[in-house]
Design a protein around this motif. Structure first.
Motif, PDB file in Angstrom:
ATOM      1  N   PHE B  64       0.848  -1.196   0.000  1.00  0.00           N
ATOM      2  CA  PHE B  64       0.000   0.000   0.000  1.00  0.00           C
ATOM      3  C   PHE B  64       0.882   1.245   0.000  1.00  0.00           C
ATOM      4  N   TYR B  71      -3.048   7.893   3.696  1.00  0.00           N
ATOM      5  CA  TYR B  71      -1.948   7.299   4.468  1.00  0.00           C
ATOM      6  C   TYR B  71      -1.651   8.198   5.666  1.00  0.00           C
ATOM      7  N   ALA B 397      -6.889  -0.096  14.171  1.00  0.00           N
ATOM      8  CA  ALA B 397      -5.970   0.059  13.039  1.00  0.00           C
ATOM      9  C   ALA B 397      -6.170  -1.062  12.023  1.00  0.00           C
ATOM     10  N   LYS B 398      -6.280  -2.280  12.532  1.00  0.00           N
ATOM     11  CA  LYS B 398      -6.413  -3.417  11.613  1.00  0.00           C
ATOM     12  C   LYS B 398      -7.749  -3.371  10.866  1.00  0.00           C
ATOM     13  N   LEU B 401      -7.760  -1.288   7.726  1.00  0.00           N
ATOM     14  CA  LEU B 401      -7.213  -1.946   6.525  1.00  0.00           C
ATOM     15  C   LEU B 401      -8.337  -2.506   5.664  1.00  0.00           C
ATOM     16  N   PHE B 405      -7.932   2.019   4.072  1.00  0.00           N
ATOM     17  CA  PHE B 405      -7.092   3.127   4.525  1.00  0.00           C
ATOM     18  C   PHE B 405      -5.849   2.595   5.219  1.00  0.00           C
ATOM     19  N   HIS B 406      -4.754   3.333   5.064  1.00  0.00           N
ATOM     20  CA  HIS B 406      -3.598   3.008   5.893  1.00  0.00           C
ATOM     21  C   HIS B 406      -3.886   3.533   7.288  1.00  0.00           C
ATOM     22  N   PRO B 407      -3.617   2.759   8.326  1.00  0.00           N
ATOM     23  CA  PRO B 407      -3.901   3.252   9.674  1.00  0.00           C
ATOM     24  C   PRO B 407      -2.979   4.399  10.069  1.00  0.00           C
ATOM     25  N   PRO B 408      -3.414   5.171  11.058  1.00  0.00           N
ATOM     26  CA  PRO B 408      -2.528   6.180  11.646  1.00  0.00           C
ATOM     27  C   PRO B 408      -1.377   5.491  12.388  1.00  0.00           C
ATOM     28  N   PRO B 458      -7.658  -7.687  10.186  1.00  0.00           N
ATOM     29  CA  PRO B 458      -8.367  -7.480   8.924  1.00  0.00           C
ATOM     30  C   PRO B 458      -8.836  -8.810   8.317  1.00  0.00           C
ATOM     31  N   THR B 461      -7.284  -8.592   3.652  1.00  0.00           N
ATOM     32  CA  THR B 461      -5.909  -8.351   3.207  1.00  0.00           C
ATOM     33  C   THR B 461      -5.253  -9.653   2.731  1.00  0.00           C
ATOM     34  N   PRO B 462      -4.129  -9.552   2.015  1.00  0.00           N
ATOM     35  CA  PRO B 462      -3.476 -10.749   1.481  1.00  0.00           C
ATOM     36  C   PRO B 462      -3.124 -11.775   2.565  1.00  0.00           C
ATOM     37  N   ARG B 464      -3.800 -12.488   7.000  1.00  0.00           N
ATOM     38  CA  ARG B 464      -4.490 -12.007   8.209  1.00  0.00           C
ATOM     39  C   ARG B 464      -3.425 -11.601   9.227  1.00  0.00           C
TER      40      ARG B 464
END
Lengths: 443, 482
Positions: B64, B71, B397-398, B401, B405-408, B458, B461-462, B464
């Motif tokens: 990403f 981001y 955060a997860k 994803l 969005f990219h997490p802070p 998440p 995502t590719p 976990r």
């Protein structure tokens, strides 16, 4: 030209949401007396076309010679087309350090593969994800040995790149560390008896480079035993990474840390940077080495994945107890090197051989000239030092013919006055070599 | 997508490259080098070019970047990286130049570096900059070495460095590498430096204070004048961690605020891309009393001619080979020339506007420990979610994803529990900010209604969530054939 996105209406809407009346109100914490009363005094903003024209013109104020005979830590090699294509993927170049592993599997896997290739090529067990450059990599390896051994002396061969030695000195100075420099023999190799004499119970590390600054291949095996008998770490550096295609890995000769410059692996000369600091070690240093490491693990469904690991070594966890303060590294250069190595594959060996043949031919042809002789008798890879009647005059003549000559090594080694450090890579053709010889003949 | 390693794709005999024929007489390798110095095999994978390209293109699809989406990684200033910067940095006149080329053939490079230094001096109010350090932390180390040299030349033995509890981890690490004891200064209730504590700690044994301003809470140090006075009254030096410079360009200058040393991160403030973690560039600027100690070489201009000057006997020396990450400098230079003074100021204004907008939009849903107007970033706490439903910041955060969005930045700064540090940057549109805030609000709701969903994120995502304990306990940092 700017890259903002807001219209005035957007700004007004947002200010209203925030509950202030103007942009100025957002800066109330800055004392008024320190606010700039006028605009910064900078050249006026340019449109993209104007910037393109201006910066392109600046690049043309440089002159690219048609031939480069200098190596000395930065090498002119062919870069396969695939390298540029891969590192131009903006999924790579616009990403940050892969803290969020689930959406960074691409670079984390690429790092893991790079670590594997570097460890295998150097004969070491571990390689990190990169350092700033060869010089700082060597300096950090020295600091690592000083800090972990609690000894405060290092022994450093004078045949190491002078700028690497300066960098090491800058880094270790703060550790009240003595630096003993070791001379070289007529072969251009480090002086074994001097190392033996200097070694003691207070020595943290011995630093050598192979091929060294003179291009000469060192006999690492000859000092391995005496170094380790005193409980000292052996740090082996290199500046010309393609030499790994032909030379015995330092790991097979007893190196504890291998540090070097990876620029030759698909990274352009770029006036000295950005380059790629390589750092590899034995398992002993696994939990102590500086820099990022990508490790393989499993996700909650049992699928293989990669993650930054052993972070307890690093500054953001360990703060003042960290062995290094490195945070950003040279990840994109690492990616270029990884792609380069996959592209070359087994061809790294014939490429290295080609370099060696070209350099030996250049040396042979120059040796035929009156007053020219090879200075060091030790084996060399693609660089060598020659004494000639007038090094400066040679370089000036070459420059007139659009050739960047050799490195005038007498500048840093007064004993090598009128000597040139010359390099030939696969970029130099036979006809180029003959042309160089002709130009020098006419001086 | 499969995640086969390049080694697993390797088949003996495949090639992705070709080597030119040798046009010079060959030497006998065993005679030239000796068998004992030669390697037996080159342990590299063997794949065809198409395999190589598909391998890396597929890897890139599992990564990403800013070009994919928002981001808001706090303290990292992930602004858009203008494409003209990339093109300029790849001009052959720049990439093809050897570092030891004669200066007369490098006038374009030297001019660019000289002018970049001049621009940085103006923007930050410093007397002189060096461009040699390769990254922010490298710049910090250089800056602290300069401070150390200053006291050494004055014949003063100082042993301690003051560092606020909110500081980046690189600050104490850089100080320790220079042999200084890192002493922590507390923050006060409003998120600034505790002035009384600072006064108590500041003695003539102290080198100075490493202050990030605005600090990692995104808050400007209101008492900067008092801070500077306390440090300077005891003969100390004030160091500015310039990681957060996107908050004040064109509004104020660290040099005017009393800072003696600053390191920048061109890869944050000046739009050069992060490249998955580098290369960066960490120029260091200093007050005129410290100019003599900067690394060598330095670039000077005589008439219209630029050259390298090595004659600074009191310099700390060199922190890397050659002159710095030149290719990164080209991008930063291009950016500054594009924006000019007005553009830099408006970048700052929009960055601060965006951060405050997010602060206000999310305040009803997440705890905001410091209720003040912020600068370029805002820091929330996930404590409410922990207390209400056992959902942690990591889960939030997860979950982000899954929404693309990219997490802070999370769990930093350390003084905020369950910290969520959001830095939107100026290049994001109102629509993007709204979309992000909507998702954050939705996640706050999900935390209440379905905490398990967040614990499991998440989902899309590719891979976990990965087992980081296993990665650290049984390190596997190199592939070996089973």
């Amino acid at each position: 030209m700017d890259y903002n996105t807001h219209t005035q209406a957007d700004q007004q809407k947002m200010l209203k949401t925030i509950g202030v009346s103007s942009l100025k109100d957002l800066f109330i914490d800055i004392p008024d007396k320190y606010k700039l009363k006028k605009m910064l005094d900078l050249p006026p903003a340019l449109s993209e076309q104007e910037i393109s024209e201006f910066v392109t013109a600046l690049s043309k104020k440089n002159h690219l010679p048609k031939m480069i005979l200098t190596g000395a830590g930065a090498y002119h090699h062919y870069i396969p087309a695939v390298v540029g294509h891969v590192i131009s993927r903006s999924e790579f170049y616009t990403a940050y350090t892969p803290y969020q592993a689930e959406i960074s599997q691409g670079i984390l896997q690429a790092i893991y593969e790079y670590q594997t290739m570097i460890a295998n090529l150097t004969g070491m067990q571990v390689a990190n994800a990169s350092m700033y450059d060869g010089a700082s990599s060597m300096a950090e390896a020295a600091v690592l040995c000083v800090k972990t051994s609690r000894r405060n002396k290092i022994i450093m061969a004078k045949s190491i790149h002078p700028e690497y030695r300066e960098t090491v000195k800058t880094y270790v100075e703060t550790h009240h560390c003595d630096v003993v420099e070791i001379g070289f023999s007529q072969t251009g190799q480090f002086n074994v008896s001097e190392i033996e004499k200097a070694l003691d119970e207070n020595t943290a590390a011995v630093l050598v480079q192979s091929p060294n600054f003179f291009g000469v291949i060192e006999n690492i095996a000859s000092i391995e035993k005496m170094v380790h008998e005193k409980g000292v770490s052996l740090i082996v550096g290199f500046t010309e990474a393609t030499s790994l295609g032909i030379l015995k890995p330092a790991g097979e000769m007893g190196a504890d840390l291998v540090v070097g410059e990876g620029q030759s692996f698909g990274i352009p000369l770029s006036y000295g940077g950005p380059y790629l600091g390589i750092l590899a070690s034995t398992d002993k240093f696994l939990r102590k080495i500086p820099g990022r490491l990508s490790g393989a693990t499993l996700d909650k469904e049992g699928k293989r994945g990669f993650i930054l690991t052993l972070q307890a070594r690093e500054q953001h966890i360990r703060r003042e107890l960290a062995t290094s303060n490195i945070c950003s590294n040279e990840a994109l250069c690492m990616l270029a090197a990884a792609v380069y190595l996959v592209s070359l594959g087994k061809n790294l060996k014939p490429l290295a051989e080609l370099n060696l043949h070209k350099a030996h031919y250049l040396q042979k042809r120059l040796s035929e000239l009156k007053g020219w002789e090879l200075v060091f008798k030790g084996p060399y890879y693609n660089e060598f030092v020659m004494r000639c009647p007038d090094a400066k005059a040679v370089n000036q003549a070459l420059e007139k013919h659009d050739i960047q000559g050799g490195y005038e090594i007498g500048k840093v080694y007064p004993e090598l006055k009128n000597c040139l450090l010359l390099c030939a890579t696969e970029m130099l053709k036979k006809e180029d070599i003959e042309y160089v010889v002709d130009v020098i003949k006419k001086i | 997508m499969p995640n086969e390693l390049i080694f697993e794709k390797s088949r003996p005999g495949r090639k992705a490259s070709s080597i030119p024929a040798c046009d010079v007489p060959v030497v006998n390798l065993k005679e030239a080098i000796g068998d004992h110095l030669m390697r037996k095999d080159v342990p590299l994978p063997e794949v065809a070019e198409v395999d190589l390209i598909r391998h890396y293109v597929n890897l890139s699809r599992k990564n990403f970047g800013v070009d994919i989406g928002f981001y808001p990684l706090g303290s990292c200033t992930m602004k858009y990286n203008p494409k003209i910067n990339e093109d300029m940095s790849r001009l052959p006149g720049f990439t093809g130049l050897h570092p030891y080329v004669s200066e007369k053939w490098a006038q374009g490079n030297l001019q660019l570096m000289y002018e970049l230094e001049q621009s940085l001096c103006e923007i930050f109010g410093m007397a002189q900059f060096t461009l040699q350090p390769a990254a922010g932390a490298h710049g910090e180390l250089t800056g602290v070495m300069v401070m150390r040299k200053y006291f050494e030349m004055k014949g003063e033995k100082r042993t301690k460095m003051l560092i606020p509890d909110a500081a980046h981890g690189t600050n104490p690490a850089s100080s320790a590498l220079c042999g200084f004891e890192a002493v922590t200064v507390r923050s006060n209730a409003e998120g600034g430096v505790d002035i009384d504590h600072l006064r108590e700690l500041m003695t003539e044994e102290v080198v100075g204070l490493m202050l990030t301003n605005p600090n990692t809470l995104g808050l400007f140090e209101r008492n900067i004048e008092a801070v500077a006075k306390i440090i300077h009254d005891k003969g100390g030096l004030l160091y500015c961690d310039g990681a957060n410079s996107n908050a004040y360009m064109g509004i104020t200058r660290p040099g005017d605020l009393g800072f003696d040393v600053i390191q920048l991160n061109l890869h944050k403030t000046f739009s050069t891309p992060h490249g998955c973690g580098g290369p960066g560039s960490g120029p260091v600027g200093v007050h005129k009393k410290l100019v003599d100690y900067l690394p060598i070489p330095r670039i000077i201009k005589k008439g219209d001619v630029f050259s390298m000057d090595y004659n600074y006997p009191h310099s700390i020396g060199r922190v890397k080979a050659f002159y710095g990450n030149f290719n990164v400098m080209v991008k930063a230079y291009t950016y500054i020339r594009a924006l000019g003074a007005e553009g830099l100021k408006s970048a700052t204004e929009n960055a601060v506007l965006n951060a405050n907008y997010i602060r206000v939009k999310l305040e009803p849903y997440y705890d905001l420990p410091y209720k003040r107007i912020c600068m370029h970033e805002c820091v929330f706490s996930g404590s409410r979610q922990v207390n209400e439903s056992g959902v942690h910041t990591l889960d939030i955060a997860k979950r982000l994803l899954d929404y693309g969005f990219h997490p802070p930045t999370i769990y930093f700064p350390l003084i905020v529990s369950e910290a969520i540090m959001i830095e939107p940057t100026e290049t994001e549109s109102l629509e993007t900010l709204d979309a992000f805030c909507e998702v954050m609000i939705k996640i706050a709701k999900e935390a209440k209604e379905d905490p398990e969903l967040l614990h499991n994120a998440p989902l899309t995502t590719p891979v976990r969530r990965l087992d980081d304990v296993m990665a650290a306990r049984q390190p596997n940092v190199r592939w070996t054939k089973e």
